[in-house]
Design a protein around this motif. Sequence first.
Motif, PDB file in Angstrom:
ATOM      1  N   UNK A 481      39.351  29.551  20.585  1.00  0.00           N
ATOM      2  CA  UNK A 481      39.978  28.868  21.719  1.00  0.00           C
ATOM      3  C   UNK A 481      41.497  28.870  21.593  1.00  0.00           C
ATOM      4  N   UNK A 482      41.985  28.811  20.364  1.00  0.00           N
ATOM      5  CA  UNK A 482      43.429  28.755  20.146  1.00  0.00           C
ATOM      6  C   UNK A 482      44.122  30.040  20.579  1.00  0.00           C
ATOM      7  N   UNK A 483      43.427  31.163  20.501  1.00  0.00           N
ATOM      8  CA  UNK A 483      44.036  32.445  20.841  1.00  0.00           C
ATOM      9  C   UNK A 483      43.600  33.002  22.186  1.00  0.00           C
ATOM     10  N   UNK A 484      42.508  32.514  22.743  1.00  0.00           N
ATOM     11  CA  UNK A 484      41.979  33.110  23.975  1.00  0.00           C
ATOM     12  C   UNK A 484      42.878  32.812  25.169  1.00  0.00           C
ATOM     13  N   UNK A 485      43.465  33.827  25.773  1.00  0.00           N
ATOM     14  CA  UNK A 485      44.377  33.627  26.909  1.00  0.00           C
ATOM     15  C   UNK A 485      43.610  33.496  28.220  1.00  0.00           C
ATOM     16  N   UNK A 486      43.086  32.323  28.499  1.00  0.00           N
ATOM     17  CA  UNK A 486      42.275  32.145  29.702  1.00  0.00           C
ATOM     18  C   UNK A 486      43.075  32.413  30.970  1.00  0.00           C
ATOM     19  N   UNK A 487      44.367  32.147  30.949  1.00  0.00           N
ATOM     20  CA  UNK A 487      45.176  32.393  32.144  1.00  0.00           C
ATOM     21  C   UNK A 487      45.269  33.887  32.445  1.00  0.00           C
ATOM     22  N   UNK A 488      45.238  34.698  31.383  1.00  0.00           N
ATOM     23  CA  UNK A 488      45.204  36.146  31.598  1.00  0.00           C
ATOM     24  C   UNK A 488      43.932  36.536  32.328  1.00  0.00           C
ATOM     25  N   UNK A 489      42.813  35.946  31.910  1.00  0.00           N
ATOM     26  CA  UNK A 489      41.523  36.266  32.535  1.00  0.00           C
ATOM     27  C   UNK A 489      41.560  35.945  34.030  1.00  0.00           C
ATOM     28  N   UNK A 490      42.119  34.773  34.369  1.00  0.00           N
ATOM     29  CA  UNK A 490      42.174  34.383  35.777  1.00  0.00           C
ATOM     30  C   UNK A 490      43.120  35.286  36.556  1.00  0.00           C
ATOM     31  N   UNK A 491      44.271  35.605  35.973  1.00  0.00           N
ATOM     32  CA  UNK A 491      45.236  36.448  36.686  1.00  0.00           C
ATOM     33  C   UNK A 491      44.685  37.855  36.903  1.00  0.00           C
ATOM     34  N   UNK A 492      44.051  38.417  35.862  1.00  0.00           N
ATOM     35  CA  UNK A 492      43.448  39.733  36.016  1.00  0.00           C
ATOM     36  C   UNK A 492      42.363  39.685  37.083  1.00  0.00           C
ATOM     37  N   UNK A 493      41.572  38.604  37.107  1.00  0.00           N
ATOM     38  CA  UNK A 493      40.555  38.452  38.149  1.00  0.00           C
ATOM     39  C   UNK A 493      41.160  38.378  39.538  1.00  0.00           C
ATOM     40  N   UNK A 494      42.312  37.713  39.650  1.00  0.00           N
ATOM     41  CA  UNK A 494      43.000  37.680  40.933  1.00  0.00           C
ATOM     42  C   UNK A 494      43.434  39.060  41.384  1.00  0.00           C
ATOM     43  N   UNK A 495      43.860  39.885  40.436  1.00  0.00           N
ATOM     44  CA  UNK A 495      44.213  41.263  40.780  1.00  0.00           C
ATOM     45  C   UNK A 495      43.018  42.061  41.266  1.00  0.00           C
ATOM     46  N   UNK A 496      41.859  41.869  40.605  1.00  0.00           N
ATOM     47  CA  UNK A 496      40.650  42.550  41.059  1.00  0.00           C
ATOM     48  C   UNK A 496      40.256  42.091  42.465  1.00  0.00           C
ATOM     49  N   UNK A 497      40.406  40.798  42.732  1.00  0.00           N
ATOM     50  CA  UNK A 497      40.061  40.270  44.050  1.00  0.00           C
ATOM     51  C   UNK A 497      40.965  40.874  45.125  1.00  0.00           C
ATOM     52  N   UNK A 498      42.265  40.985  44.834  1.00  0.00           N
ATOM     53  CA  UNK A 498      43.173  41.608  45.795  1.00  0.00           C
ATOM     54  C   UNK A 498      42.791  43.066  46.049  1.00  0.00           C
ATOM     55  N   UNK A 499      42.457  43.780  44.974  1.00  0.00           N
ATOM     56  CA  UNK A 499      42.073  45.181  45.138  1.00  0.00           C
ATOM     57  C   UNK A 499      40.802  45.316  45.971  1.00  0.00           C
ATOM     58  N   UNK A 500      39.842  44.414  45.732  1.00  0.00           N
ATOM     59  CA  UNK A 500      38.606  44.467  46.513  1.00  0.00           C
ATOM     60  C   UNK A 500      38.870  44.179  47.986  1.00  0.00           C
ATOM     61  N   UNK A 501      39.752  43.228  48.259  1.00  0.00           N
ATOM     62  CA  UNK A 501      40.096  42.924  49.647  1.00  0.00           C
ATOM     63  C   UNK A 501      40.775  44.086  50.340  1.00  0.00           C
ATOM     64  N   UNK A 502      41.694  44.757  49.622  1.00  0.00           N
ATOM     65  CA  UNK A 502      42.372  45.922  50.201  1.00  0.00           C
ATOM     66  C   UNK A 502      41.387  47.036  50.514  1.00  0.00           C
ATOM     67  N   UNK A 503      40.382  47.184  49.663  1.00  0.00           N
ATOM     68  CA  UNK A 503      39.394  48.238  49.870  1.00  0.00           C
ATOM     69  C   UNK A 503      38.486  47.932  51.060  1.00  0.00           C
TER      70      UNK A 503
END
Length: 648
Positions: A481-503
């Motif tokens: 938990x001390x090292x896991x960058x959960x905010x990275x996971x959410x931000x990367x997921x937001x990028x995937x969501x944007x890409x899916x919407x564009x498609x």
Amino acid sequence: MRLEAAARMDLFRKLWKARKLIVVVFIPLALLPLPLIHPTSEACCAYVLMVTAVYWVSEAVPLGAAALVPAFLYPLFGVLKSSEVAAEYCKDTTLLLMGVICLAASIEKWNLHKRIALRMVMIAGAKPGMLVLGFMCCTVFLSMWLSNTSTTAMVMPIAEAVLQQLICTGLADSHDDSETVDASEDESAVSNKQENLDKKELEMFYRNERNDCAKQELHTLSEGQTGEVNGFGLQPVLNKTFVRQTNGHLPQVNNMVEVEIPNVKRVKARRDSQYPTKRDHMICKCLSLSITYAATIGGLITITGTSTNLIFAEQFNTRYPDAKVINFGTWFIFSFPIAIIMLVLTWLWLHFLFLGCNFRETCSLSKKRKTRREMMSERRIQEEYAKLGPISYPEVVTGVFFILMTLLWFTREPGFVPGWTSLFEKKGYRTDATVSVLLGFLLFLIPARRPFSSSSPVCSNSDDDSGSDPLAPMITWKDFQRLMPWEIVILVGGGYALAAGCKVSGLSVWIGRQLEPMSGLPPWAVTLLACLLVSAVTEFASNPATLTVFLPILSALSETLLINPLHTLIPSTMCVSFGVMLPVGNPPNAIVFSYGHVQISDMVKAGFGVNLIGVAVVMLAITTWGVPLFNLTEFPAWAVARNVTGSL
């Protein structure tokens, strides 16, 4: 008049303090006419994309929070269903990252990273040029597997201890800096003559440490500490700065590195009086900057080296599911030569900029003649290594897992021979994430104590009281938990969501049609323009946010111009990491700058050269060995299928 001027200044001051709130409220309202006047799927998707992009670039809200904008705007505008958007926030790369973080937690918990760094520096020696190269090599290696910020935060205190020993011996030896000791002479006579002087030098060094005039302290904060973070990823509190520890620019919620920044007077006094000679100051600058640049170079080598690589891999595989060309092995084969060339050229550039061109003096491997300060620096490094003691059982287990994970990644689908996945009947079910999660899971099960041994392992990087438990695992959930960058996971997921919407909405096809006038340019020119553009934008914006915005645009551009998408996407992904000219460019830059050895002008001057080196080497790679590796001379069938589907 004075009262009016004061009132205006007070108003401007209040507006400046509220600038983030103004951006958050004003941008959606200003862009709202777009979907209202043109209520099409493309316009609605463009509205969501622009709002999210502005939030990311301005950092008016935390990057992770801005990544949640598509989760509620897409369903509201009818672009994607809520369940479809939610599915984009957890992909295969999320599991890949979780497994790698498990291994990284074990490496840091049992100090394997420190042992590797000190051993590599001991091999390099204490000559300034070789010392810089040694630190760069160990930083590159560690940054392949750990986050860039974690690597920098770990290596810089070691480098600072060496630099302070250099400064200390220089103060005691300023009148005879070139005095040397012949290693072939009788060592007993030399030791008798210098024993008292060495003791005084060591006393002076430790006295300086107690007076807090030199070494800056880095330590990990507890999870409960919070605060408002400004737009540059730095949080000033009582002359201290909290640098968000991430893989790139991304903030990490549960793991922050507190960097104590000396005040202006202390830094000025340090620059004016602490360094015995100007050459000593140049050595400090060169070594400090080399570490942050090496961390960036190391992050390019592996898919998991930095978050931008993960964003590219997942978005590419999502947009082109039939393209089985990007995996750990192919990426490593392409990027490893880039890293080696960049490492050598960056070292030569920094050496020329700060140490001059006398490589015979600064890089000599001869052990016959050494200056007193070089002997003291080597002694300091050896003392730090001796504190680690003999290699422990948990370090051996971690090293075995590290090698095993790498081998399984390489041999899964090497391309030129059948991989181990060919042993299974069903194809396409196993990815790099399968290996990563399996080995990461085993680290929670394997005991950290050697079987049939009564002694418990010594761990200095863990807060748990598992030393008395004979079956305590290699890592605990708190370590993960001390090292896991959960905010990275959410931000990367937001990028995937944007890409899916564009498609789905057809926005990517519309963007591609608007870029048709560029069809007359050759592929290398299109790639060069893309590299220069993203490398300029990333100096002021977050690396992952910049790449997330540009990937759909560059994909549509490549499809329109009938260029292999990899020809533009891979170089742009690598060049987005070259935000190295400013302290706010990325957290490793901020950590190095906080030690007070370098000024902003030094970072701009050195970083500009590193940026040009990076773009040139990436362009060389994509036009030479990248062509046969990815078959870049042809417009691939998987891109043709995607282009036809998008047009329909």
